[in-house]
Design a protein around this motif. Structure first.
Motif, PDB file in Angstrom:
ATOM      1  N   ARG A  74       0.820  -1.215   0.000  1.00 35.44           N
ATOM      2  CA  ARG A  74       0.000   0.000   0.000  1.00 35.44           C
ATOM      3  C   ARG A  74       0.854   1.266   0.000  1.00 35.44           C
ATOM      4  N   ALA A  75       2.021   1.184   0.604  1.00 36.60           N
ATOM      5  CA  ALA A  75       2.937   2.328   0.638  1.00 36.60           C
ATOM      6  C   ALA A  75       4.367   1.797   0.635  1.00 36.60           C
ATOM      7  N   ASP A  76       5.310   2.649   0.301  1.00 39.04           N
ATOM      8  CA  ASP A  76       6.714   2.276   0.291  1.00 39.04           C
ATOM      9  C   ASP A  76       7.301   2.536   1.677  1.00 39.04           C
ATOM     10  N   HIS A  77       7.650   1.459   2.370  1.00 42.24           N
ATOM     11  CA  HIS A  77       8.171   1.593   3.731  1.00 42.24           C
ATOM     12  C   HIS A  77       9.691   1.439   3.789  1.00 42.24           C
ATOM     13  N   ALA A  78      10.340   1.506   2.634  1.00 40.51           N
ATOM     14  CA  ALA A  78      11.786   1.295   2.598  1.00 40.51           C
ATOM     15  C   ALA A  78      12.535   2.309   3.446  1.00 40.51           C
ATOM     16  N   ALA A  79      12.130   3.554   3.408  1.00 42.35           N
ATOM     17  CA  ALA A  79      12.831   4.592   4.180  1.00 42.35           C
ATOM     18  C   ALA A  79      12.699   4.341   5.674  1.00 42.35           C
ATOM     19  N   LEU A  80      11.506   3.931   6.116  1.00 43.37           N
ATOM     20  CA  LEU A  80      11.291   3.627   7.534  1.00 43.37           C
ATOM     21  C   LEU A  80      12.169   2.464   7.975  1.00 43.37           C
ATOM     22  N   LEU A  81      12.181   1.406   7.193  1.00 41.71           N
ATOM     23  CA  LEU A  81      12.984   0.235   7.551  1.00 41.71           C
ATOM     24  C   LEU A  81      14.470   0.562   7.524  1.00 41.71           C
ATOM     25  N   GLU A  82      14.869   1.456   6.646  1.00 43.13           N
ATOM     26  CA  GLU A  82      16.272   1.864   6.603  1.00 43.13           C
ATOM     27  C   GLU A  82      16.651   2.609   7.881  1.00 43.13           C
ATOM     28  N   ARG A  85      17.098  -0.015  10.542  1.00 42.10           N
ATOM     29  CA  ARG A  85      18.384  -0.705  10.355  1.00 42.10           C
ATOM     30  C   ARG A  85      19.541   0.124  10.919  1.00 42.10           C
ATOM     31  N   ALA A  86      19.527   1.404  10.610  1.00 41.40           N
ATOM     32  CA  ALA A  86      20.606   2.280  11.062  1.00 41.40           C
ATOM     33  C   ALA A  86      20.668   2.328  12.587  1.00 41.40           C
ATOM     34  N   LEU A  87      19.513   2.374  13.233  1.00 33.80           N
ATOM     35  CA  LEU A  87      19.481   2.378  14.691  1.00 33.80           C
ATOM     36  C   LEU A  87      20.032   1.074  15.261  1.00 33.80           C
ATOM     37  N   LEU A  88      19.613  -0.051  14.676  1.00 35.23           N
ATOM     38  CA  LEU A  88      20.042  -1.354  15.182  1.00 35.23           C
ATOM     39  C   LEU A  88      21.531  -1.596  14.955  1.00 35.23           C
ATOM     40  N   ALA A  89      22.086  -0.977  13.912  1.00 38.14           N
ATOM     41  CA  ALA A  89      23.493  -1.186  13.590  1.00 38.14           C
ATOM     42  C   ALA A  89      24.431  -0.285  14.382  1.00 38.14           C
ATOM     43  N   ALA A  90      23.878   0.620  15.174  1.00 42.52           N
ATOM     44  CA  ALA A  90      24.727   1.530  15.960  1.00 42.52           C
ATOM     45  C   ALA A  90      25.564   0.735  16.963  1.00 42.52           C
ATOM     46  N   PRO A  91      26.850   1.033  17.105  1.00 43.59           N
ATOM     47  CA  PRO A  91      27.722   0.266  18.006  1.00 43.59           C
ATOM     48  C   PRO A  91      27.195   0.164  19.432  1.00 43.59           C
ATOM     49  N   GLU A  92      26.559   1.227  19.929  1.00 41.69           N
ATOM     50  CA  GLU A  92      26.088   1.201  21.318  1.00 41.69           C
ATOM     51  C   GLU A  92      24.897   0.261  21.510  1.00 41.69           C
ATOM     52  N   GLN A  93      24.271  -0.186  20.423  1.00 41.74           N
ATOM     53  CA  GLN A  93      23.122  -1.099  20.510  1.00 41.74           C
ATOM     54  C   GLN A  93      23.538  -2.558  20.293  1.00 41.74           C
TER      55      GLN A  93
END
Length: 255
Positions: A74-82, A85-93
């Motif tokens: 229904r909508a493009d959620h690629a930007a949200l998922l990106e 991803r960036a948050l999860l890949a942060a070293p402190e996480q």
């Protein structure tokens, strides 16, 4: 007593607020795919409050629902998922996300691994070590493929873990990748022998093919193993399987 009552109440309220927050997050994720455009826009605005490092635990709790957005049309959620991803890949996480990787399954688990593999090269070894202990075979398969891209010394060490995986198809994949990682080198004799005596016919078949190319004497490996009694069912299956295969090969008519 009063102090304990206050402490208990504080803990209860904290847990309750976290529960409310989790419920609100799930509701926003659902609405961000609503068929009404303004509703989607409002839901995205609400999600912005969760796309911060402090909310990573909440995002991990809602990860299956978030990842499912990638399959919505229904909508493009690629930007949200990106952003996720960036948050999860942060070293402190890293530690929290690695812990989640052990317990998540299916698309959510693969999403975590793909996010973590964005870390710098020096951190990938630890990520792949953890991924190879995942409960999900698809995650372990992805980890094996990523391991093969590491320098040889690191790759072979991790691939050896794949050689004892509970899944026969993953043991076969690990054996193939191990042999490829060695380049012009031959499989170490203990690894070749273990693969030749694997409980799975597919692993034994691949091992016999590699042994033929490497000039390994399979019958000698079998004879050495026959000198002692297997201790487990898997060892019996491997020994009897290889013996039958070598016997069948010996009596095949020449073509």
């Amino acid at each position: 007593m009063l102090y304990l009552d206050v402490l208990l109440l504080t803990n209860f309220l904290t847990a309750y607020l976290l529960l409310l927050a989790a419920g609100a997050l799930l509701a926003l994720i659902e609405r961000v795919n609503d068929w009404v455009g303004p509703v989607r826009t409002a839901a995205m605005a609400g999600l912005a409050d969760y796309l911060v490092p402090e909310q990573v635990p909440a995002l991990l709790g809602a990860l299956p629902q978030l990842v499912a957005l990638g399959r919505k049309s229904r909508a493009d959620h690629a930007a949200l998922l990106e952003q996720v991803r960036a948050l999860l890949a942060a070293p402190e996480q890293r530690e929290g996300v690695l812990e989640a990787l052990l317990h998540e399954r299916a698309a959510a688990a693969r999403f975590l691994l793909e996010s973590l593999l964005r870390l710098e090269q020096s951190a990938r070894l630890g990520v792949l070590e953890r991924a190879l202990r995942s409960q999900d075979p698809s995650v372990r398969r992805l980890a094996l493929l990523a391991t093969a891209e590491l320098p040889q010394a690191s790759a072979t060490g991790l691939l050896e873990r794949g050689l004892v995986d509970s899944s026969a198809s993953l043991r076969a994949q690990a054996l193939h990748l191990y042999e490829r990682a060695l380049g012009a080198g031959s499989l170490p004799q203990p690894i070749m022998a273990r693969a030749l005596l694997d409980a799975s016919p597919s692993v034994r078949g691949l091992a016999q093919y590699l042994a033929k190319n490497a000039g390994t004497d399979v019958d000698r490996v079998l004879a050495e193993r026959l000198a002692s009694t297997p201790a487990t069912k898997r060892e019996w299956l491997g020994l009897l399987g290889l013996a039958r295969e070598r016997q069948a090969r010996a009596v095949l008519p020449l073509t």
